[in-house]
Design a protein around this motif. Sequence first.
Motif, PDB file in Angstrom:
ATOM      1  N   THR A   1      98.820  34.283  55.650  1.00 18.35           N
ATOM      2  CA  THR A   1      97.760  34.092  55.617  1.00 18.35           C
ATOM      3  C   THR A   1      96.648  34.695  54.398  1.00 18.35           C
ATOM      4  O   THR A   1      96.607  35.321  53.487  1.00 18.35           O
ATOM      5  CB  THR A   1      97.578  35.475  57.079  1.00 18.35           C
ATOM      6  OG1 THR A   1      98.311  35.629  57.591  1.00 18.35           O
ATOM      7  CG2 THR A   1      95.804  36.004  56.766  1.00 18.35           C
ATOM      8  N   GLU A   2      95.101  33.463  54.255  1.00 17.58           N
ATOM      9  CA  GLU A   2      94.940  33.718  53.470  1.00 17.58           C
ATOM     10  C   GLU A   2      93.144  33.570  53.864  1.00 17.58           C
ATOM     11  O   GLU A   2      92.953  32.505  54.884  1.00 17.58           O
ATOM     12  CB  GLU A   2      94.944  32.409  52.174  1.00 17.58           C
ATOM     13  CG  GLU A   2      96.200  33.149  51.622  1.00 17.58           C
ATOM     14  CD  GLU A   2      95.892  32.197  49.697  1.00 17.58           C
ATOM     15  OE1 GLU A   2      95.201  31.612  50.016  1.00 17.58           O
ATOM     16  OE2 GLU A   2      96.937  31.543  49.188  1.00 17.58           O
ATOM     17  N   ALA A   3      92.478  34.270  53.969  1.00 19.34           N
ATOM     18  CA  ALA A   3      90.298  34.419  53.426  1.00 19.34           C
ATOM     19  C   ALA A   3      90.271  33.519  52.935  1.00 19.34           C
ATOM     20  O   ALA A   3      90.934  33.021  51.433  1.00 19.34           O
ATOM     21  CB  ALA A   3      90.615  35.881  53.899  1.00 19.34           C
ATOM     22  N   ASP A   4      88.839  32.262  53.608  1.00 17.00           N
ATOM     23  CA  ASP A   4      88.420  32.056  52.253  1.00 17.00           C
ATOM     24  C   ASP A   4      87.684  32.764  51.836  1.00 17.00           C
ATOM     25  O   ASP A   4      86.743  31.695  50.933  1.00 17.00           O
ATOM     26  CB  ASP A   4      86.904  31.045  54.004  1.00 17.00           C
ATOM     27  CG  ASP A   4      87.463  30.345  54.752  1.00 17.00           C
ATOM     28  OD1 ASP A   4      88.871  30.009  54.911  1.00 17.00           O
ATOM     29  OD2 ASP A   4      87.031  29.690  55.513  1.00 17.00           O
ATOM     30  N   ALA A   5      86.712  33.665  52.246  1.00 21.89           N
ATOM     31  CA  ALA A   5      86.537  34.537  50.856  1.00 21.89           C
ATOM     32  C   ALA A   5      86.587  35.607  51.167  1.00 21.89           C
ATOM     33  O   ALA A   5      87.189  36.638  51.526  1.00 21.89           O
ATOM     34  CB  ALA A   5      85.007  35.160  51.832  1.00 21.89           C
ATOM     35  N   ALA A   6      86.065  36.435  50.141  1.00 23.12           N
ATOM     36  CA  ALA A   6      86.169  38.409  50.296  1.00 23.12           C
ATOM     37  C   ALA A   6      85.554  38.602  50.773  1.00 23.12           C
ATOM     38  O   ALA A   6      84.181  38.282  51.019  1.00 23.12           O
ATOM     39  CB  ALA A   6      86.199  38.422  48.493  1.00 23.12           C
TER      40      ALA A   6
ATOM     41  N   PHE B   1      84.888  44.942  49.781  1.00 20.15           N
ATOM     42  CA  PHE B   1      86.871  44.950  48.829  1.00 20.15           C
ATOM     43  C   PHE B   1      86.566  44.630  48.316  1.00 20.15           C
ATOM     44  O   PHE B   1      87.374  44.714  46.999  1.00 20.15           O
ATOM     45  CB  PHE B   1      87.805  44.902  50.044  1.00 20.15           C
ATOM     46  CG  PHE B   1      87.639  45.999  51.259  1.00 20.15           C
ATOM     47  CD1 PHE B   1      88.176  47.857  51.150  1.00 20.15           C
ATOM     48  CD2 PHE B   1      87.316  45.189  52.479  1.00 20.15           C
ATOM     49  CE1 PHE B   1      88.098  47.961  52.247  1.00 20.15           C
ATOM     50  CE2 PHE B   1      87.226  46.354  53.998  1.00 20.15           C
ATOM     51  CZ  PHE B   1      87.559  47.821  53.479  1.00 20.15           C
ATOM     52  N   GLY B   2      85.870  43.728  47.915  1.00 23.29           N
ATOM     53  CA  GLY B   2      85.156  42.438  46.675  1.00 23.29           C
ATOM     54  C   GLY B   2      86.509  41.977  46.093  1.00 23.29           C
ATOM     55  O   GLY B   2      86.737  41.295  45.695  1.00 23.29           O
ATOM     56  N   ALA B   3      87.233  41.765  47.297  1.00 20.78           N
ATOM     57  CA  ALA B   3      88.466  40.740  46.997  1.00 20.78           C
ATOM     58  C   ALA B   3      89.068  39.829  48.838  1.00 20.78           C
ATOM     59  O   ALA B   3      88.773  40.649  49.444  1.00 20.78           O
ATOM     60  CB  ALA B   3      89.988  41.965  46.907  1.00 20.78           C
TER      61      ALA B   3
ATOM     62  N   ASP C   1      89.497  51.820  47.675  1.00 18.06           N
ATOM     63  CA  ASP C   1      88.318  51.479  46.878  1.00 18.06           C
ATOM     64  C   ASP C   1      87.323  50.150  47.903  1.00 18.06           C
ATOM     65  O   ASP C   1      87.997  49.519  47.745  1.00 18.06           O
ATOM     66  CB  ASP C   1      89.026  50.590  45.289  1.00 18.06           C
ATOM     67  CG  ASP C   1      89.416  52.327  45.120  1.00 18.06           C
ATOM     68  OD1 ASP C   1      89.350  53.788  45.333  1.00 18.06           O
ATOM     69  OD2 ASP C   1      90.421  52.120  44.321  1.00 18.06           O
ATOM     70  N   THR C   2      86.099  50.872  47.832  1.00 19.55           N
ATOM     71  CA  THR C   2      84.964  49.683  48.042  1.00 19.55           C
ATOM     72  C   THR C   2      84.433  49.594  46.299  1.00 19.55           C
ATOM     73  O   THR C   2      84.049  50.411  45.567  1.00 19.55           O
ATOM     74  CB  THR C   2      84.674  49.345  48.876  1.00 19.55           C
ATOM     75  OG1 THR C   2      83.378  51.204  48.803  1.00 19.55           O
ATOM     76  CG2 THR C   2      85.119  50.682  50.168  1.00 19.55           C
TER      77      THR C   2
END
Length: 437
Positions: free
Chosen positions: A370-375, A379-381, A177-178
Amino acid sequence: MIRGFGLAAWLLVAVATPAAAEQTRIDNLSAVDLFALADRARAAGETDVAVTCYDALARDPDAQVRAEARFRKGMMFADAGRWREAATAFRALLDEQPKAPRVRLELARALAAMGDEGGARRQVRQAQAAGLPAEVAQSVGRFDRALRSRKRWGGTFELALAPDSNINRATQARVLDTIIAPLTLSDDARARSGTGAHLAGQAFARIGLGGDLALVPRLAGQANVYRDHAFDDLSGSALVGLEWLHGRERLSASAGRTRRWYGGRVYADTDTVTIDWLHGLGRTSQLVVTASASDARYARNDLQDGRLFDLGLSYERALSARGGFSAALSATRQTARDPGYATAAGGLTLTGWREAGHTTLFASAGIRRTEADAALFLFGARRQEWLTSARIGGTFRGLAVHGFAPYARLVVERNASTVKLYDYRRVATEFGITRAF
């Protein structure tokens, strides 16, 4: 008598002369006689004759005879600077008598001369964990000095057949899903199983600069090659560093470049500066601290370009003459042009090992967040994931041939991610051979 050969025990021993070598049959030799023959051959420089005698004695039913034969054989090779053969003989002795501290220290000396400092230090710690007699404890300083007088060059090599349930560490999902519309993944972008060839190795040189300082250039590489070359994964590194070693302390700094190819095309170039500090903690444990800073450039997606900062802390302890454990903490910060690719991560890995006869077994378990700074835009997540892994394996020294020892490993991974593109499961095995030279 050497009962392992029966009452009519015999050996064919080549006795070299300046003109020729004749075959002599020797019947009904006692262990004492055969040891004496081996010692005379050794003194005369007839190494092959001495090896034949020691190998015969190593098959004697008496454990003490076998141990003495392997020890003398190892010392003969060590005196000749044939460190690989010496290490093999000492290891075979320890497989039967793991609490022989003198032998373990001699194995440490051989490993150090081969350039395997980590293995040498581990043997010293295991010897000390088993308890050293007073007369042997006095020799530990000599082995510490042996660890400092490193081999001028050396390396490691391994080759394996590697069946893998997910060679590209990809999701099993067909549709993602995008924020625009559902995205259908091609077969190449989804999890693919396969059996490949795994090849890894490194080589180094050590150039003394005076005192405890040395210059250490190093080359390393690894390759996972498959029938479908679109999944071939290769990397190569060239580094040069300065190393300072004094007593139980080792401090090294290095800089170099790593290039990675994927599917036959350049994937990324990384320039790295690393500092390592090894600190001995008592007789049976050590602490290793590693810090590095890198600049990464991705050939296929420049939005991933950025810097990486890694910090690692590892504690290792020998619990006995047969085994020990290690615990490693790691932290990583990756920046990127697109904050969706920028991440912060941290993890813990626990590893234990045990010598069981002619086999060294190990098991490890790890977890990493692991965590990303932004979406990511599509993918919006925001990427958030837990990677859990487990590994078990063994090196089978009893099957070694000319210093090449077979090994087997099993790896299980699960990466649970909020972004399905990064969500995967993987089971992989390796069956191969390894060698230090």
